[in-house]
Design a protein around this motif. Structure first.
Motif, PDB file in Angstrom:
ATOM      1  N   LEU A  82     -11.661   3.997  11.928  1.00 44.44           N
ATOM      2  CA  LEU A  82     -11.260   2.652  12.329  1.00 44.44           C
ATOM      3  C   LEU A  82      -9.732   2.541  12.393  1.00 44.44           C
ATOM      4  O   LEU A  82      -9.173   2.029  13.361  1.00 44.44           O
ATOM      5  N   MET A  83      -9.055   3.072  11.391  1.00 45.48           N
ATOM      6  CA  MET A  83      -7.597   2.980  11.335  1.00 45.48           C
ATOM      7  C   MET A  83      -6.925   3.903  12.348  1.00 45.48           C
ATOM      8  O   MET A  83      -5.803   3.632  12.771  1.00 45.48           O
ATOM      9  N   SER A  84      -7.596   4.966  12.759  1.00 47.41           N
ATOM     10  CA  SER A  84      -6.987   5.890  13.731  1.00 47.41           C
ATOM     11  C   SER A  84      -6.693   5.185  15.052  1.00 47.41           C
ATOM     12  O   SER A  84      -5.750   5.551  15.755  1.00 47.41           O
ATOM     13  N   GLY A  85      -7.462   4.186  15.386  1.00 47.93           N
ATOM     14  CA  GLY A  85      -7.228   3.430  16.609  1.00 47.93           C
ATOM     15  C   GLY A  85      -6.086   2.434  16.479  1.00 47.93           C
ATOM     16  O   GLY A  85      -5.710   1.791  17.454  1.00 47.93           O
ATOM     17  N   MET A  86      -5.525   2.330  15.280  1.00 49.80           N
ATOM     18  CA  MET A  86      -4.457   1.347  15.052  1.00 49.80           C
ATOM     19  C   MET A  86      -3.125   1.997  14.700  1.00 49.80           C
ATOM     20  O   MET A  86      -2.176   1.306  14.356  1.00 49.80           O
ATOM     21  N   LYS A  87      -3.038   3.341  14.809  1.00 52.97           N
ATOM     22  CA  LYS A  87      -1.820   4.039  14.388  1.00 52.97           C
ATOM     23  C   LYS A  87      -0.568   3.533  15.092  1.00 52.97           C
ATOM     24  O   LYS A  87       0.479   3.425  14.495  1.00 52.97           O
ATOM     25  N   LYS A  88      -0.664   3.242  16.370  1.00 47.47           N
ATOM     26  CA  LYS A  88       0.502   2.804  17.131  1.00 47.47           C
ATOM     27  C   LYS A  88       0.518   1.291  17.358  1.00 47.47           C
ATOM     28  O   LYS A  88       1.388   0.785  18.046  1.00 47.47           O
ATOM     29  N   ALA A  89      -0.450   0.606  16.781  1.00 49.11           N
ATOM     30  CA  ALA A  89      -0.546  -0.842  16.996  1.00 49.11           C
ATOM     31  C   ALA A  89       0.536  -1.581  16.222  1.00 49.11           C
ATOM     32  O   ALA A  89       0.956  -1.160  15.147  1.00 49.11           O
ATOM     33  N   GLU A  90       0.984  -2.664  16.795  1.00 50.91           N
ATOM     34  CA  GLU A  90       1.915  -3.562  16.131  1.00 50.91           C
ATOM     35  C   GLU A  90       1.337  -4.962  16.197  1.00 50.91           C
ATOM     36  O   GLU A  90       0.727  -5.341  17.190  1.00 50.91           O
ATOM     37  N   SER A 135      -3.095  -6.844  13.449  1.00 47.35           N
ATOM     38  CA  SER A 135      -2.262  -6.334  12.367  1.00 47.35           C
ATOM     39  C   SER A 135      -2.892  -5.124  11.677  1.00 47.35           C
ATOM     40  O   SER A 135      -3.932  -5.257  11.021  1.00 47.35           O
ATOM     41  N   PRO A 136      -2.260  -3.951  11.791  1.00 41.69           N
ATOM     42  CA  PRO A 136      -2.782  -2.787  11.065  1.00 41.69           C
ATOM     43  C   PRO A 136      -2.796  -3.013   9.554  1.00 41.69           C
ATOM     44  O   PRO A 136      -3.695  -2.544   8.864  1.00 41.69           O
ATOM     45  N   LYS A 137      -1.804  -3.744   9.035  1.00 42.89           N
ATOM     46  CA  LYS A 137      -1.742  -4.012   7.594  1.00 42.89           C
ATOM     47  C   LYS A 137      -2.948  -4.823   7.130  1.00 42.89           C
ATOM     48  O   LYS A 137      -3.491  -4.583   6.055  1.00 42.89           O
ATOM     49  N   ALA A 138      -3.362  -5.790   7.939  1.00 40.40           N
ATOM     50  CA  ALA A 138      -4.528  -6.606   7.573  1.00 40.40           C
ATOM     51  C   ALA A 138      -5.781  -5.741   7.501  1.00 40.40           C
ATOM     52  O   ALA A 138      -6.597  -5.892   6.590  1.00 40.40           O
ATOM     53  N   HIS A 139      -5.933  -4.828   8.463  1.00 35.98           N
ATOM     54  CA  HIS A 139      -7.090  -3.923   8.450  1.00 35.98           C
ATOM     55  C   HIS A 139      -7.035  -2.998   7.232  1.00 35.98           C
ATOM     56  O   HIS A 139      -8.038  -2.817   6.534  1.00 35.98           O
ATOM     57  N   ASP A 140      -5.878  -2.400   6.994  1.00 36.71           N
ATOM     58  CA  ASP A 140      -5.744  -1.449   5.896  1.00 36.71           C
ATOM     59  C   ASP A 140      -6.016  -2.116   4.558  1.00 36.71           C
ATOM     60  O   ASP A 140      -6.638  -1.532   3.676  1.00 36.71           O
ATOM     61  N   ARG A 141      -5.573  -3.336   4.410  1.00 38.89           N
ATOM     62  CA  ARG A 141      -5.758  -4.063   3.156  1.00 38.89           C
ATOM     63  C   ARG A 141      -7.217  -4.483   2.945  1.00 38.89           C
ATOM     64  O   ARG A 141      -7.721  -4.434   1.826  1.00 38.89           O
ATOM     65  N   ASP A 172      -8.258  -4.365  -7.523  1.00 44.18           N
ATOM     66  CA  ASP A 172      -6.807  -4.601  -7.578  1.00 44.18           C
ATOM     67  C   ASP A 172      -6.442  -6.026  -7.168  1.00 44.18           C
ATOM     68  O   ASP A 172      -5.477  -6.250  -6.432  1.00 44.18           O
ATOM     69  N   GLY A 173      -7.256  -6.997  -7.585  1.00 44.17           N
ATOM     70  CA  GLY A 173      -6.959  -8.389  -7.317  1.00 44.17           C
ATOM     71  C   GLY A 173      -7.241  -8.854  -5.898  1.00 44.17           C
ATOM     72  O   GLY A 173      -6.815  -9.933  -5.511  1.00 44.17           O
ATOM     73  N   ARG A 174      -7.945  -8.050  -5.130  1.00 43.06           N
ATOM     74  CA  ARG A 174      -8.289  -8.470  -3.764  1.00 43.06           C
ATOM     75  C   ARG A 174      -9.716  -8.030  -3.449  1.00 43.06           C
ATOM     76  O   ARG A 174     -10.236  -7.095  -4.033  1.00 43.06           O
ATOM     77  N   TRP A 175     -10.313  -8.735  -2.492  1.00 42.98           N
ATOM     78  CA  TRP A 175     -11.665  -8.411  -2.053  1.00 42.98           C
ATOM     79  C   TRP A 175     -11.582  -7.461  -0.864  1.00 42.98           C
ATOM     80  O   TRP A 175     -10.833  -7.701   0.075  1.00 42.98           O
ATOM     81  N   GLN A 176     -12.348  -6.361  -0.929  1.00 41.34           N
ATOM     82  CA  GLN A 176     -12.381  -5.379   0.142  1.00 41.34           C
ATOM     83  C   GLN A 176     -13.815  -5.127   0.573  1.00 41.34           C
ATOM     84  O   GLN A 176     -14.744  -5.181  -0.230  1.00 41.34           O
ATOM     85  N   ALA A 177     -13.958  -4.799   1.855  1.00 37.91           N
ATOM     86  CA  ALA A 177     -15.275  -4.499   2.409  1.00 37.91           C
ATOM     87  C   ALA A 177     -15.577  -3.009   2.258  1.00 37.91           C
ATOM     88  O   ALA A 177     -14.790  -2.169   2.700  1.00 37.91           O
ATOM     89  N   VAL A 178     -16.716  -2.705   1.644  1.00 37.35           N
ATOM     90  CA  VAL A 178     -17.174  -1.317   1.533  1.00 37.35           C
ATOM     91  C   VAL A 178     -18.261  -1.024   2.562  1.00 37.35           C
ATOM     92  O   VAL A 178     -18.553   0.134   2.850  1.00 37.35           O
ATOM     93  N   ASN A 179     -18.857  -2.088   3.094  1.00 39.55           N
ATOM     94  CA  ASN A 179     -19.884  -1.935   4.122  1.00 39.55           C
ATOM     95  C   ASN A 179     -19.790  -3.133   5.049  1.00 39.55           C
ATOM     96  O   ASN A 179     -19.558  -4.256   4.588  1.00 39.55           O
TER      97      ASN A 179
END
Length: 144
Positions: free
Chosen positions: A68-76, A41-47, A129-136
């Protein structure tokens, strides 16, 4: 003296509850991300990945979220019934430092009901913004 003991007990309980809450929230965030990664899921990665991410892969390559996201542009995202490899987390260790968490775990790759690969993963997570994100993030394949 009795009141001092009660105050210390309450302070310890609140601190312990806050730690449990952060541990639960970050574990849920990582496990949710691993589900999303399993279905591609590209959305899961982006989030999950923060904009300022630094990712060091198990092959020794280092890159950011844009790469990282460039490899997911066309992914579904796949239908869960079509997933061949499911990612999971074992041996989770959460270390909180203020509003930052170091999240250590063993990532598992499971195919046909059998774990085929293990990776040591360490993520530095921040709440935003109410969610945990990875910076490293660092991934190391566990040798057989």
């Amino acid at each position: 003296m009795r009141y001092l003991l009660i105050v210390f007990t309450l302070l310890f309980s609140v601190t312990s509850l806050a730690q449990d809450s952060v541990e639960e929230a970050t574990t849920k965030a990582v496990e949710g991300f691993l589900y999303g990664a399993s279905i591609n899921s590209p959305k899961a990665h982006d989030r999950f990945w923060a904009e300022e991410l630094t990712y060091t892969s198990s092959s020794g390559n280092r890159f950011g979220k844009e790469h990282l996201m460039s490899g997911m542009k066309k992914a579904e995202a796949k239908d869960p019934d079509e997933v061949k490899v499911w990612y999971g987390a074992e041996d989770i260790e959460v270390k909180q430092f203020g509003d930052t968490v170091v999240f250590n775990f063993t990532l598992t790759a499971e195919e046909e009901g059998k774990v085929t690969k293990y990776y040591y993963n360490t993520g530095v997570l921040i709440e935003r913004d109410g969610r945990w994100q990875a910076v490293n993030w660092n991934a190391t394949e566990v040798p057989e």
